[in-house]
Design an enzyme around this catalytic site. Structure first.
Site, short mmCIF file in Angstrom:
data_model
loop_
_atom_site.label_atom_id
_atom_site.label_comp_id
_atom_site.label_asym_id
_atom_site.label_seq_id
_atom_site.Cartn_x
_atom_site.Cartn_y
_atom_site.Cartn_z
N ALA A 436 2.51 -0.67 -10.68
CA ALA A 436 1.93 0.36 -10.09
C ALA A 436 2.64 0.49 -8.65
O ALA A 436 2.80 -0.20 -7.87
CB ALA A 436 0.29 0.06 -9.93
N CYS A 437 2.67 2.09 -8.53
CA CYS A 437 3.29 2.49 -7.20
C CYS A 437 2.59 3.90 -7.01
O CYS A 437 1.51 4.29 -7.78
CB CYS A 437 4.51 2.68 -7.05
SG CYS A 437 5.59 3.97 -7.98
N ASP A 438 2.63 4.46 -5.76
CA ASP A 438 1.80 5.71 -5.56
C ASP A 438 1.82 6.67 -6.58
O ASP A 438 1.03 7.18 -6.98
CB ASP A 438 2.41 6.22 -4.19
CG ASP A 438 1.95 5.49 -3.02
OD1 ASP A 438 0.74 4.91 -3.02
OD2 ASP A 438 2.73 5.45 -1.74
N ILE A 470 -0.87 4.16 -9.03
CA ILE A 470 -1.83 3.46 -8.51
C ILE A 470 -3.29 3.96 -8.89
O ILE A 470 -4.25 3.34 -9.24
CB ILE A 470 -1.87 2.71 -7.37
CG1 ILE A 470 -2.69 1.42 -7.06
CG2 ILE A 470 -2.07 3.95 -6.35
CD1 ILE A 470 -2.40 0.78 -5.50
#
Length: 527
Positions: A436-438, A470
């Site tokens: 997960a990332c922005d 995210i």
């Protein structure tokens, strides 16, 4: 394997601005293929394009602009009958498709699929109620409508008699969506149009006064503080796109996306830098210039904050060159690579755009070279003493972003960070692993690909490895892998999952630990 479990700490104003920027860019970035498609169609088929086509691009200026009402221009045919001119593809795409995609994405970020539907309905009101493309309106009305629907649903949550859920949900959504669309038509559309007109008037004033290059004084430092997505996708794209539609191009698309300033700084490090910074600079140039990941040069500026002067000088030079040649792009260049820039360059702007990149890189290189030469002896002494300035700058870059950073993945430097409370990864069976990332792209996609390859080499094929934003995490996964600065936010979304923090998405040693645990849980596949 170390994970963080400390509660999220409240951030300051900078963090809140970054979070807002992340949210704004999160609405636009998943829809960038649509923007690029529109840009390519525009560059090809409008009257000033490479292949002017009245049916695809729209007949006449009014129809080509494509704002509401433009396609109602009436002409007289050979038989004397009136007929409606074609709006083509350009107008409807920018008037309806792009704003509705943004609104739907923003609504989903707030309230899932139901939020996306309500956001789309409400945004139709602000689109039809204005005479300009409603990007800003979609970015405001879409998430707001989804949030309102979410609050209203809470009123009767758990109080609906069995068998009436679909009836209540559908009618409540329809009624609320319709009312919000009417409210947006009469109340929000005029406000957003007024705000857009003010922004456009301010930009025109800067252009007329010859002061547009001064915007680099704000944009270049903001990029290093990782506000580039907020500026580019939250401000520049919504304002520049209508201008590009009306004029066939916009210089605003190049204010942030010009790769020249970053290339000049990296080239100076490749020639005059020392140690790890000099060794990594050539590879960083390729990633930044052709891959479009501007973030790669931020740590180099953080190593020597005085280099922000070089970035500003290069940025101002690039903008001034485009002003001089009246050059621009037909759509946003995303990512900001030279390939993407040239792909959406207006037909009459190639000389100006190419020169803006070359001259911006030249100026930033010359300024950086002077600054690096002035501190070379000090840098050599620090290197001899074992001071790893680049690693410290990478960590500072992640802190500035307030979240996952691709630089840690591309420049290395994975470290175990313990915020005071840590646990060892348990032996719970891992079946669904999520990075997960922005934005759910970039580093998380690279990390997921690396882990999938490691699992494949280990002979493991029944473990699902994906990457998501995210904001879209669901608490139905077994393991979540994030950048260390995002783990607390991920834990709030998935409290029942295991969490692993990394700094290096491309080559983290923790991947091997995950693979070893999964292999131990799948002995039948190892036989």
């Amino acid at each position: 394997m170390t994970t963080t479990s400390a509660p999220a700490k409240p951030g300051g104003a900078r963090v809140r601005v970054q979070q807002l920027g992340t949210f704004l860019s999160g609405m636009v970035m998943p829809n960038l293929p649509a923007f690029i498609a529109w840009g390519l169609i525009t560059s090809l088929f409008i009257s000033a394009g490479w292949l002017p086509n009245g049916i695809l691009g729209g007949f006449g200026d009014a129809a080509a602009i494509g704002w509401p009402g433009a396609a109602t221009t009436i002409a007289v045919g050979e038989d004397g009958k009136n007929f409606q001119q074609y709006a083509g593809l350009v107008g409807p795409m920018i008037t309806y498709l792009l704003p509705l995609l943004i609104a739907n994405t923003g609504g989903r970020m707030v309230y899932g699929q139901r939020g996306g539907v309500i956001a789309t309905i409400a945004t139709m009101g602000v689109i039809v109620g204005s005479t300009i493309p409603m990007f800003l309106g979609a970015m405001i009305v879409g998430p707001l409508a989804a949030w309102i629907m979410k609050q209203i649903d809470k009123i009767w949550d758990g109080k609906i008699r069995p068998g009436f859920e679909m009836l209540v949900n559908n009618f409540s959504g329809g009624i609320v969506g319709g009312l919000l669309a009417i409210g947006a038509f009469f109340g929000v559309a005029p406000l957003i149009q007024g705000l857009t007109n003010i922004l456009s008037a301010g930009i025109d004033a800067l252009l007329n006064a010859g002061l547009l290059p001064l915007t680099s004084i704000i944009i270049e430092p903001a990029k290093v503080l990782f506000l580039n997505n907020a500026i580019n996708h939250g401000v520049i794209t919504p304002v520049a796109t209508p201008e590009a539609l009306a004029n066939g191009k916009s210089i605003l698309f190049l204010l942030e996306a010009n790769p020249g300033p970053g290339v000049g700084i990296l080239l100076a490090f490749a020639v005059f830098g020392v140690g790890a910074a000099r060794a990594s600079a050539p590879g960083a140039i390729i990633i930044q210039f052709f891959g479009g990941i501007h973030e790669i040069y931020f740590p180099y500026v953080l190593m020597k904050p005085q280099l922000i002067v070089a970035a500003i000088g290069g940025g101002m030079t690039g903008v001034a060159t485009n002003v001089l040649f009246n050059s621009g792009l037909v759509g946003p260049a995303a990512p900001g690579s030279i390939i993407a820039v040239l792909a959406v360059t207006a037909k009459d702007s190639y000389i100006g755009v190419i020169l803006s990149v070359i001259l911006a890189a030249t100026v930033s290189f010359l300024i950086s070279a002077v600054l690096l030469r002035a501190s070379r002896k000090k840098d050599l002494a620090a290197e001899a003493a074992g001071d790893d300035a680049l690693a410290a700058a990478v960590a500072q870059n992640a802190a500035n972003k307030g979240g996952e950073s691709r630089v840690g993945a591309l420049l290395g430097g994975d470290e175990v960070v313990d915020h005071g409370q840590s646990t060892v990864l348990t032996e719970t069976r891992l079946q669904n692993i999520v990075f997960a990332c922005d934005a759910g792209m970039g580093s998380s996609a690279m990390g997921a690909s690396v882990l999938r390859n490691k699992l494949k080499k280990a002979g493991i094929s029944d473990v699902n490895v994906t990457n998501v934003a995210i904001a879209n995490l669901d608490d139905d996964v077994d393991l979540v892998i994030t950048h260390k600065d995002l783990t607390d936010r991920a834990r709030q979304k998935t409290p029942n999952a295991q969490h692993v923090s990394v700094d290096n998405f491309m080559n983290s040693p923790k991947y091997d630990e995950v693979v070893n645990q999964v292999a131990a849980q799948h002995p039948q596949e190892q036989a």
